[in-house]
Design an enzyme around this catalytic site. Structure first.
Site, PDB file in Angstrom:
ATOM      1  N   HIS A   1     -34.719 -39.287  -3.543  1.00  0.00           N
ATOM      2  CA  HIS A   1     -33.838 -39.334  -2.350  1.00  0.00           C
ATOM      3  C   HIS A   1     -33.079 -40.657  -2.375  1.00  0.00           C
ATOM      4  CE1 HIS A   1     -33.098 -38.360   2.078  1.00  0.00           C
ATOM      5  NE2 HIS A   1     -32.410 -39.461   1.826  1.00  0.00           N
TER       6      HIS A   1
ATOM      7  N   HIS B   1     -29.087 -42.732  -1.737  1.00  0.00           N
ATOM      8  CA  HIS B   1     -27.664 -42.783  -1.347  1.00  0.00           C
ATOM      9  C   HIS B   1     -26.941 -43.757  -2.268  1.00  0.00           C
ATOM     10  CE1 HIS B   1     -28.331 -40.595   2.434  1.00  0.00           C
ATOM     11  NE2 HIS B   1     -29.517 -41.176   2.381  1.00  0.00           N
ATOM     12  N   LEU B   2     -25.934 -43.256  -2.968  1.00  0.00           N
ATOM     13  CA  LEU B   2     -25.176 -44.118  -3.884  1.00  0.00           C
ATOM     14  C   LEU B   2     -23.776 -44.450  -3.376  1.00  0.00           C
ATOM     15  CD1 LEU B   2     -26.045 -42.710  -7.437  1.00  0.00           C
ATOM     16  CD2 LEU B   2     -26.746 -44.896  -6.444  1.00  0.00           C
ATOM     17  N   ARG B   3     -23.349 -43.746  -2.312  1.00  0.00           N
ATOM     18  CA  ARG B   3     -21.974 -43.936  -1.803  1.00  0.00           C
ATOM     19  C   ARG B   3     -20.955 -43.584  -2.883  1.00  0.00           C
ATOM     20  NH1 ARG B   3     -24.876 -43.621   2.651  1.00  0.00           N
ATOM     21  NH2 ARG B   3     -25.693 -45.587   3.434  1.00  0.00           N
TER      22      ARG B   3
ATOM     23  N   ASN C   1     -24.030 -37.094   1.614  1.00  0.00           N
ATOM     24  CA  ASN C   1     -23.368 -37.445   2.885  1.00  0.00           C
ATOM     25  C   ASN C   1     -22.254 -38.465   2.686  1.00  0.00           C
ATOM     26  OD1 ASN C   1     -25.321 -39.435   2.357  1.00  0.00           O
ATOM     27  ND2 ASN C   1     -25.594 -39.929   4.513  1.00  0.00           N
TER      28      ASN C   1
ATOM     29  N   LYS D   1     -29.002 -30.058   1.080  1.00  0.00           N
ATOM     30  CA  LYS D   1     -29.498 -30.976   2.113  1.00  0.00           C
ATOM     31  C   LYS D   1     -29.069 -30.511   3.496  1.00  0.00           C
ATOM     32  CE  LYS D   1     -31.209 -34.695   3.962  1.00  0.00           C
ATOM     33  NZ  LYS D   1     -31.113 -36.116   3.687  1.00  0.00           N
TER      34      LYS D   1
ATOM     35  N   HIS E   1     -33.484 -33.462   6.688  1.00  0.00           N
ATOM     36  CA  HIS E   1     -33.569 -34.622   7.577  1.00  0.00           C
ATOM     37  C   HIS E   1     -34.205 -34.088   8.851  1.00  0.00           C
ATOM     38  CE1 HIS E   1     -32.239 -38.601   9.169  1.00  0.00           C
ATOM     39  NE2 HIS E   1     -32.584 -37.948  10.271  1.00  0.00           N
TER      40      HIS E   1
ATOM     41  N   HIS F   1     -38.206 -38.428   3.875  1.00  0.00           N
ATOM     42  CA  HIS F   1     -38.509 -39.714   4.521  1.00  0.00           C
ATOM     43  C   HIS F   1     -39.341 -39.538   5.798  1.00  0.00           C
ATOM     44  CE1 HIS F   1     -34.941 -38.431   6.681  1.00  0.00           C
ATOM     45  NE2 HIS F   1     -34.110 -38.831   5.749  1.00  0.00           N
TER      46      HIS F   1
ATOM     47  N   LEU G   1     -32.901 -44.509   9.833  1.00  0.00           N
ATOM     48  CA  LEU G   1     -33.274 -43.244  10.479  1.00  0.00           C
ATOM     49  C   LEU G   1     -34.000 -42.360   9.481  1.00  0.00           C
ATOM     50  CD1 LEU G   1     -30.041 -42.561  12.539  1.00  0.00           C
ATOM     51  CD2 LEU G   1     -32.317 -43.084  13.449  1.00  0.00           C
TER      52      LEU G   1
ATOM     53  N   ASP H   1     -34.694 -43.326  -0.191  1.00  0.00           N
ATOM     54  CA  ASP H   1     -33.684 -43.328   0.879  1.00  0.00           C
ATOM     55  C   ASP H   1     -32.958 -44.670   0.920  1.00  0.00           C
ATOM     56  OD1 ASP H   1     -32.115 -42.200   2.823  1.00  0.00           O
ATOM     57  OD2 ASP H   1     -33.511 -42.591   4.461  1.00  0.00           O
TER      58      ASP H   1
ATOM     59  N   HIS I   1     -25.201 -50.258   3.247  1.00  0.00           N
ATOM     60  CA  HIS I   1     -24.035 -50.321   4.138  1.00  0.00           C
ATOM     61  C   HIS I   1     -23.462 -51.721   4.037  1.00  0.00           C
ATOM     62  CE1 HIS I   1     -24.518 -46.566   6.482  1.00  0.00           C
ATOM     63  NE2 HIS I   1     -25.819 -46.751   6.294  1.00  0.00           N
TER      64      HIS I   1
ATOM     65  N   ALA J   1     -27.326 -47.112  10.367  1.00  0.00           N
ATOM     66  CA  ALA J   1     -28.721 -46.959   9.935  1.00  0.00           C
ATOM     67  C   ALA J   1     -28.779 -46.926   8.416  1.00  0.00           C
ATOM     68  CB  ALA J   1     -29.287 -45.651  10.490  1.00  0.00           C
TER      69      ALA J   1
HETATM   70  O1  DOR Z   1     -31.258 -44.736   7.507  1.00  0.00           O
HETATM   71  C1  DOR Z   1     -30.618 -43.806   7.044  1.00  0.00           C
HETATM   72  N1  DOR Z   1     -29.490 -44.015   6.323  1.00  0.00           N
HETATM   73  N2  DOR Z   1     -31.036 -42.580   7.263  1.00  0.00           N
HETATM   74  C2  DOR Z   1     -30.310 -41.519   6.898  1.00  0.00           C
HETATM   75  O2  DOR Z   1     -30.735 -40.428   7.154  1.00  0.00           O
HETATM   76  C3  DOR Z   1     -28.985 -41.670   6.261  1.00  0.00           C
HETATM   77  C4  DOR Z   1     -28.865 -42.972   5.608  1.00  0.00           C
HETATM   78  C5  DOR Z   1     -27.446 -43.315   5.234  1.00  0.00           C
HETATM   79  O3  DOR Z   1     -26.763 -42.493   4.636  1.00  0.00           O
HETATM   80  O4  DOR Z   1     -27.035 -44.427   5.528  1.00  0.00           O
HETATM   81 ZN    ZN Z   2     -31.204 -40.390   3.235  1.00  0.00          ZN
END
Ligand code: DOR
Ligand code: ZN
Length: 347
Positions: free
Chosen positions: A13, A15-17, A41, A99, A136, A174, A219, A247, A251, A263
Protein backbone atom coordinates in the site's frame (compact mmCIF):
# COMPACT_ATOMS: atom_id res chain seq x y z
CA UNK A 1 26.88 -5.93 14.44
CA UNK A 2 23.32 -7.17 14.64
CA UNK A 3 22.17 -8.21 11.16
CA UNK A 4 18.96 -9.63 9.80
CA UNK A 5 18.63 -11.06 6.31
CA UNK A 6 15.13 -11.35 4.87
CA UNK A 7 13.48 -12.27 1.63
CA UNK A 8 13.18 -8.92 -0.14
CA UNK A 9 9.92 -7.30 1.07
CA UNK A 10 7.08 -5.68 -0.87
CA UNK A 11 4.97 -2.69 0.09
CA UNK A 12 1.31 -3.58 -0.42
CA UNK A 13 0.00 0.00 0.00
CA UNK A 14 1.90 3.02 -1.27
CA UNK A 15 1.24 6.57 -2.52
CA UNK A 16 3.76 7.75 -5.10
CA UNK A 17 1.92 10.82 -6.44
CA UNK A 18 2.76 12.01 -9.96
CA UNK A 19 4.45 14.60 -12.17
CA UNK A 20 7.35 16.54 -10.64
CA UNK A 21 7.11 15.00 -7.19
CA UNK A 22 7.07 11.36 -8.33
CA UNK A 23 10.82 11.32 -8.87
CA UNK A 24 11.34 12.82 -5.41
CA UNK A 25 9.79 9.85 -3.60
CA UNK A 26 10.07 6.76 -5.76
CA UNK A 27 13.66 5.84 -4.95
CA UNK A 28 12.95 5.65 -1.23
CA UNK A 29 10.70 2.66 -1.97
CA UNK A 30 12.53 1.18 -4.97
CA UNK A 31 15.80 0.98 -3.03
CA UNK A 32 14.28 -1.41 -0.50
CA UNK A 33 11.13 -3.05 -1.80
CA UNK A 34 10.84 -5.29 -4.84
CA UNK A 35 7.20 -4.51 -5.54
CA UNK A 36 4.66 -1.99 -4.33
CA UNK A 37 0.93 -1.68 -4.77
CA UNK A 38 0.51 1.90 -5.95
CA UNK A 39 -2.63 3.76 -4.91
CA UNK A 40 -4.77 5.38 -7.60
CA UNK A 41 -5.86 8.56 -5.75
CA UNK A 42 -4.29 10.98 -8.18
CA UNK A 43 -6.12 14.02 -9.41
CA UNK A 44 -7.93 12.99 -11.58
CA UNK A 45 -8.07 9.43 -10.20
CA UNK A 46 -6.72 6.39 -12.02
CA UNK A 47 -9.95 4.68 -13.02
CA UNK A 48 -9.04 2.65 -16.12
CA UNK A 49 -6.44 0.06 -17.04
CA UNK A 50 -5.17 2.39 -19.72
CA UNK A 51 -4.61 5.17 -17.17
CA UNK A 52 -3.02 2.74 -14.73
CA UNK A 53 -0.54 1.52 -17.34
CA UNK A 54 0.28 5.07 -18.40
CA UNK A 55 0.90 5.97 -14.74
CA UNK A 56 3.05 2.85 -14.39
CA UNK A 57 5.16 4.00 -17.32
CA UNK A 58 5.68 7.39 -15.69
CA UNK A 59 6.81 5.63 -12.52
CA UNK A 60 9.20 3.32 -14.35
CA UNK A 61 10.65 6.28 -16.25
CA UNK A 62 11.93 7.88 -13.03
CA UNK A 63 13.31 4.79 -11.29
CA UNK A 64 17.09 4.61 -11.36
CA UNK A 65 18.17 1.65 -13.53
CA UNK A 66 20.01 -0.12 -10.74
CA UNK A 67 16.71 -1.11 -9.11
CA UNK A 68 14.46 -3.87 -10.38
CA UNK A 69 11.40 -2.37 -8.77
CA UNK A 70 8.00 -3.56 -9.99
CA UNK A 71 5.07 -1.16 -9.53
CA UNK A 72 1.75 -2.97 -9.22
CA UNK A 73 -1.22 -0.83 -10.08
CA UNK A 74 -4.74 -0.36 -8.76
CA UNK A 75 -7.92 1.09 -10.19
CA UNK A 76 -9.96 3.66 -8.30
CA UNK A 77 -13.50 2.37 -7.90
CA UNK A 78 -16.13 4.91 -8.93
CA UNK A 79 -19.85 4.72 -9.53
CA UNK A 80 -19.00 4.69 -13.25
CA UNK A 81 -16.57 1.74 -13.18
CA UNK A 82 -17.70 -0.89 -15.69
CA UNK A 83 -17.63 -4.67 -15.60
CA UNK A 84 -15.57 -4.55 -18.82
CA UNK A 85 -12.91 -2.55 -16.99
CA UNK A 86 -12.77 -5.21 -14.28
CA UNK A 87 -12.22 -7.88 -16.92
CA UNK A 88 -9.54 -5.75 -18.57
CA UNK A 89 -7.83 -5.37 -15.19
CA UNK A 90 -7.98 -9.09 -14.54
CA UNK A 91 -6.27 -9.74 -17.86
CA UNK A 92 -3.44 -7.31 -17.18
CA UNK A 93 -0.72 -8.68 -14.90
CA UNK A 94 0.36 -5.28 -13.60
CA UNK A 95 -3.08 -4.25 -12.39
CA UNK A 96 -3.65 -6.25 -9.24
CA UNK A 97 -6.62 -4.76 -7.40
CA UNK A 98 -9.38 -2.17 -7.20
CA UNK A 99 -9.42 0.45 -4.44
CA UNK A 100 -12.60 1.50 -2.72
CA UNK A 101 -12.61 4.95 -1.13
CA UNK A 102 -15.86 5.94 0.53
CA UNK A 103 -16.57 9.37 -1.01
CA UNK A 104 -15.09 12.06 1.22
CA UNK A 105 -13.13 9.70 3.47
CA UNK A 106 -9.63 10.96 2.72
CA UNK A 107 -7.20 12.67 0.31
CA UNK A 108 -8.66 12.83 -3.22
CA UNK A 109 -11.63 10.64 -2.40
CA UNK A 110 -14.21 12.97 -3.97
CA UNK A 111 -14.71 10.50 -6.84
CA UNK A 112 -15.23 7.61 -4.43
CA UNK A 113 -18.35 5.57 -3.88
CA UNK A 114 -21.31 7.08 -1.99
CA UNK A 115 -23.20 3.81 -1.70
CA UNK A 116 -21.91 0.29 -2.33
CA UNK A 117 -25.27 -0.65 -3.84
CA UNK A 118 -24.28 1.54 -6.79
CA UNK A 119 -21.29 -0.70 -7.56
CA UNK A 120 -22.92 -4.06 -6.79
CA UNK A 121 -22.38 -5.51 -10.32
CA UNK A 122 -18.74 -4.47 -10.17
CA UNK A 123 -18.25 -6.27 -6.87
CA UNK A 124 -19.94 -9.33 -8.36
CA UNK A 125 -17.54 -9.22 -11.30
CA UNK A 126 -14.56 -8.84 -8.98
CA UNK A 127 -15.68 -11.85 -6.98
CA UNK A 128 -16.23 -13.88 -10.15
CA UNK A 129 -12.89 -12.88 -11.66
CA UNK A 130 -10.94 -13.10 -8.41
CA UNK A 131 -9.75 -9.49 -8.38
CA UNK A 132 -9.07 -8.17 -4.86
CA UNK A 133 -10.89 -5.17 -3.40
CA UNK A 134 -8.74 -2.86 -1.27
CA UNK A 135 -10.77 -0.91 1.24
CA UNK A 136 -10.30 2.40 2.99
CA UNK A 137 -12.48 1.32 5.89
CA UNK A 138 -14.05 4.42 7.36
CA UNK A 139 -17.59 5.73 7.29
CA UNK A 140 -17.93 9.39 6.43
CA UNK A 141 -21.27 10.27 8.01
CA UNK A 142 -20.91 13.60 9.77
CA UNK A 143 -22.50 12.37 12.98
CA UNK A 144 -19.92 9.65 13.55
CA UNK A 145 -17.02 10.49 15.83
CA UNK A 146 -13.81 10.51 13.78
CA UNK A 147 -12.19 8.02 16.13
CA UNK A 148 -15.07 5.57 15.59
CA UNK A 149 -15.18 5.66 11.80
CA UNK A 150 -13.33 2.39 11.25
CA UNK A 151 -15.24 0.46 13.90
CA UNK A 152 -18.59 1.63 12.50
CA UNK A 153 -17.48 0.86 8.95
CA UNK A 154 -16.72 -2.72 9.88
CA UNK A 155 -20.10 -3.24 11.46
CA UNK A 156 -22.29 -1.42 8.97
CA UNK A 157 -20.44 -1.69 5.66
CA UNK A 158 -17.75 -4.37 5.64
CA UNK A 159 -19.63 -7.11 7.40
CA UNK A 160 -22.72 -6.87 5.15
CA UNK A 161 -20.39 -6.67 2.14
CA UNK A 162 -18.66 -9.90 3.05
CA UNK A 163 -21.99 -11.57 3.82
CA UNK A 164 -23.07 -10.77 0.26
CA UNK A 165 -19.74 -11.56 -1.37
CA UNK A 166 -18.33 -14.43 0.66
CA UNK A 167 -15.63 -15.20 -1.91
CA UNK A 168 -14.55 -11.65 -2.71
CA UNK A 169 -10.91 -11.18 -1.71
CA UNK A 170 -10.66 -8.08 0.43
CA UNK A 171 -7.80 -6.20 2.05
CA UNK A 172 -8.88 -3.89 4.84
CA UNK A 173 -6.13 -1.33 4.46
CA UNK A 174 -4.14 0.41 7.20
CA UNK A 175 -6.18 -0.89 10.11
CA UNK A 176 -6.06 1.16 13.29
CA UNK A 177 -8.30 -0.50 15.85
CA UNK A 178 -8.53 -3.55 18.03
CA UNK A 179 -12.01 -4.10 16.57
CA UNK A 180 -10.48 -4.41 13.11
CA UNK A 181 -7.93 -6.95 14.35
CA UNK A 182 -10.67 -9.01 15.99
CA UNK A 183 -12.87 -8.80 12.92
CA UNK A 184 -10.14 -9.78 10.45
CA UNK A 185 -9.21 -12.70 12.69
CA UNK A 186 -12.82 -13.83 12.79
CA UNK A 187 -13.25 -14.11 9.03
CA UNK A 188 -11.99 -16.52 6.40
CA UNK A 189 -8.82 -16.39 4.33
CA UNK A 190 -10.40 -14.05 1.78
CA UNK A 191 -10.08 -11.15 4.25
CA UNK A 192 -6.66 -9.75 5.15
CA UNK A 193 -5.37 -6.43 6.47
CA UNK A 194 -2.36 -4.21 5.98
CA UNK A 195 -0.63 -2.42 8.83
CA UNK A 196 1.41 0.75 8.56
CA UNK A 197 4.64 1.41 10.43
CA UNK A 198 3.26 4.64 11.85
CA UNK A 199 0.19 2.98 13.35
CA UNK A 200 2.51 0.46 15.02
CA UNK A 201 4.81 3.16 16.39
CA UNK A 202 2.40 5.94 17.33
CA UNK A 203 -0.84 6.47 19.15
CA UNK A 204 -3.09 9.50 19.36
CA UNK A 205 -1.05 11.11 22.12
CA UNK A 206 1.66 11.57 19.49
CA UNK A 207 -0.66 13.89 17.57
CA UNK A 208 -0.63 16.32 20.47
CA UNK A 209 2.82 15.85 21.98
CA UNK A 210 3.62 19.31 23.36
CA UNK A 211 1.58 20.92 20.57
CA UNK A 212 -0.28 19.86 17.45
CA UNK A 213 1.84 17.64 15.23
CA UNK A 214 0.70 17.93 11.62
CA UNK A 215 3.26 15.40 10.41
CA UNK A 216 1.58 12.75 12.56
CA UNK A 217 -1.81 13.42 11.00
CA UNK A 218 -3.00 10.58 8.80
CA UNK A 219 -6.22 8.80 8.01
CA UNK A 220 -7.51 6.67 9.54
CA UNK A 221 -6.47 8.70 12.58
CA UNK A 222 -4.07 7.35 15.16
CA UNK A 223 -6.03 5.72 17.98
CA UNK A 224 -5.44 5.23 21.69
CA UNK A 225 -2.54 3.14 22.99
CA UNK A 226 -4.61 0.01 23.62
CA UNK A 227 -5.37 -0.10 19.88
CA UNK A 228 -1.71 0.42 19.03
CA UNK A 229 -0.89 -2.59 21.21
CA UNK A 230 -3.52 -4.69 19.44
CA UNK A 231 -2.06 -3.75 16.05
CA UNK A 232 1.44 -4.64 17.18
CA UNK A 233 0.21 -7.96 18.50
CA UNK A 234 -1.48 -8.69 15.15
CA UNK A 235 1.59 -7.70 13.12
CA UNK A 236 3.90 -9.86 15.20
CA UNK A 237 1.50 -12.78 15.59
CA UNK A 238 2.74 -14.68 12.55
CA UNK A 239 -0.83 -14.74 11.26
CA UNK A 240 -0.66 -14.42 7.45
CA UNK A 241 -3.83 -12.30 7.40
CA UNK A 242 -1.74 -9.30 8.50
CA UNK A 243 0.98 -7.94 6.26
CA UNK A 244 3.01 -4.86 5.40
CA UNK A 245 1.51 -1.83 3.67
CA UNK A 246 3.21 1.44 4.55
CA UNK A 247 0.57 3.89 3.30
CA UNK A 248 3.55 6.21 2.90
CA UNK A 249 1.75 9.34 1.76
CA UNK A 250 3.94 12.37 1.00
CA UNK A 251 2.48 15.87 0.94
CA UNK A 252 4.20 19.19 0.39
CA UNK A 253 5.20 20.79 3.65
CA UNK A 254 3.02 23.85 3.00
CA UNK A 255 -0.09 21.65 2.85
CA UNK A 256 0.79 19.71 6.00
CA UNK A 257 1.66 22.80 8.04
CA UNK A 258 -1.57 24.52 7.13
CA UNK A 259 -4.77 25.69 8.80
CA UNK A 260 -6.53 22.74 7.14
CA UNK A 261 -3.64 20.30 6.75
CA UNK A 262 -3.56 17.18 4.56
CA UNK A 263 -3.57 13.67 5.98
CA UNK A 264 -0.59 11.46 5.26
CA UNK A 265 2.75 10.44 6.77
CA UNK A 266 5.82 10.02 4.60
CA UNK A 267 7.47 6.88 5.97
CA UNK A 268 9.08 5.53 2.78
CA UNK A 269 12.66 6.74 3.51
CA UNK A 270 12.83 4.42 6.55
CA UNK A 271 9.91 2.08 6.02
CA UNK A 272 11.55 -1.28 6.68
CA UNK A 273 13.80 0.04 9.49
CA UNK A 274 10.69 1.47 11.18
CA UNK A 275 8.89 -1.87 11.06
CA UNK A 276 12.07 -3.56 12.33
CA UNK A 277 12.11 -1.14 15.25
CA UNK A 278 8.48 -1.90 16.11
CA UNK A 279 9.02 -5.66 15.85
CA UNK A 280 12.19 -5.49 17.91
CA UNK A 281 10.41 -3.56 20.65
CA UNK A 282 7.81 -6.31 20.70
CA UNK A 283 10.57 -8.94 20.93
CA UNK A 284 9.44 -10.38 17.62
CA UNK A 285 12.12 -9.65 15.02
CA UNK A 286 11.82 -13.28 13.95
CA UNK A 287 8.27 -12.52 12.76
CA UNK A 288 9.29 -9.64 10.50
CA UNK A 289 10.08 -11.70 7.40
CA UNK A 290 6.67 -13.36 7.20
CA UNK A 291 4.91 -10.03 7.68
CA UNK A 292 7.11 -8.03 5.30
CA UNK A 293 7.95 -10.55 2.62
CA UNK A 294 5.75 -13.66 2.62
CA UNK A 295 2.13 -13.05 3.57
CA UNK A 296 1.50 -10.21 1.10
CA UNK A 297 2.43 -12.16 -2.03
CA UNK A 298 0.63 -15.20 -0.67
CA UNK A 299 -2.59 -13.21 -0.34
CA UNK A 300 -2.20 -11.61 -3.77
CA UNK A 301 -1.46 -15.05 -5.23
CA UNK A 302 1.89 -13.85 -6.54
CA UNK A 303 5.27 -15.52 -6.13
CA UNK A 304 7.38 -14.61 -3.13
CA UNK A 305 10.54 -12.71 -4.02
CA UNK A 306 13.70 -14.74 -4.42
CA UNK A 307 16.14 -11.92 -3.63
CA UNK A 308 17.19 -11.07 -0.09
CA UNK A 309 17.83 -7.85 1.76
CA UNK A 310 19.89 -7.24 4.89
CA UNK A 311 19.00 -4.99 7.78
CA UNK A 312 21.85 -3.85 10.00
CA UNK A 313 21.63 -2.30 13.44
CA UNK A 314 23.64 0.75 12.41
CA UNK A 315 22.09 4.04 13.51
CA UNK A 316 21.63 6.92 11.07
CA UNK A 317 19.90 10.23 11.15
CA UNK A 318 16.77 10.89 9.14
CA UNK A 319 17.15 14.15 7.19
CA UNK A 320 14.94 17.06 8.30
CA UNK A 321 13.36 17.22 4.86
CA UNK A 322 13.60 16.09 1.26
CA UNK A 323 13.03 18.11 -1.92
CA UNK A 324 9.49 17.77 -3.25
CA UNK A 325 8.95 19.69 -6.49
CA UNK A 326 9.34 23.34 -5.54
CA UNK A 327 8.59 22.55 -1.89
CA UNK A 328 9.84 20.02 0.67
CA UNK A 329 8.40 16.91 2.23
CA UNK A 330 9.01 16.23 5.91
CA UNK A 331 9.64 12.55 6.54
CA UNK A 332 8.44 10.60 9.55
CA UNK A 333 11.09 10.83 12.31
CA UNK A 334 12.65 13.92 10.68
CA UNK A 335 16.01 14.68 12.29
CA UNK A 336 15.74 11.64 14.57
CA UNK A 337 17.98 8.61 14.87
CA UNK A 338 16.83 5.45 13.14
CA UNK A 339 18.40 2.32 14.55
CA UNK A 340 18.15 -0.03 11.58
CA UNK A 341 19.36 0.51 8.07
CA UNK A 342 18.97 -1.43 4.87
CA UNK A 343 22.41 -2.27 3.61
CA UNK A 344 22.66 -0.88 0.08
CA UNK A 345 22.78 -1.10 -2.79
CA UNK A 346 19.99 -3.54 -3.40
CA UNK A 347 20.35 -4.55 -7.04
O1 DOR B 1 -3.25 9.54 5.61
C1 DOR B 1 -3.64 9.23 4.50
N1 DOR B 1 -3.08 9.75 3.38
N2 DOR B 1 -4.63 8.37 4.39
C2 DOR B 1 -5.19 8.09 3.21
O2 DOR B 1 -6.11 7.33 3.19
C3 DOR B 1 -4.75 8.76 1.97
C4 DOR B 1 -3.38 9.25 2.10
C5 DOR B 1 -2.99 10.21 1.01
O3 DOR B 1 -3.21 9.92 -0.16
O4 DOR B 1 -2.44 11.25 1.34
ZN1 ZN C 1 -3.36 5.08 1.46
Amino acid sequence: MQRLTLTQPDDWHLHLRDAEVLSAVVEATASCFKRAVVMPNLKPPVTTVEQALAYRKRILAVIPHKYQFIPLMTLYLTENTSVEEIIRAKNQEFVVAVKYYPAGATTHSESGVTDLLKVWPILEAMQTHNLPLLIHGEVTAKGVDVFDREKIFIEYVLDPLLENFPNLRVVLEHITTEEAVIYVNSKGDNLAATLTAHHLLLNRNDLFDGGIRPHHYCLPLLKRESHQRALLAAATSGNPKFFLGTDSAPHARQFKEHSCGCAGIYTAPAALPLYAHAFEQAGALDKLEGFASHYGPDFYQLPRNTETITLEASPWQMPDSFGFGTDQVIPFKAGETIKWRVSRPIV
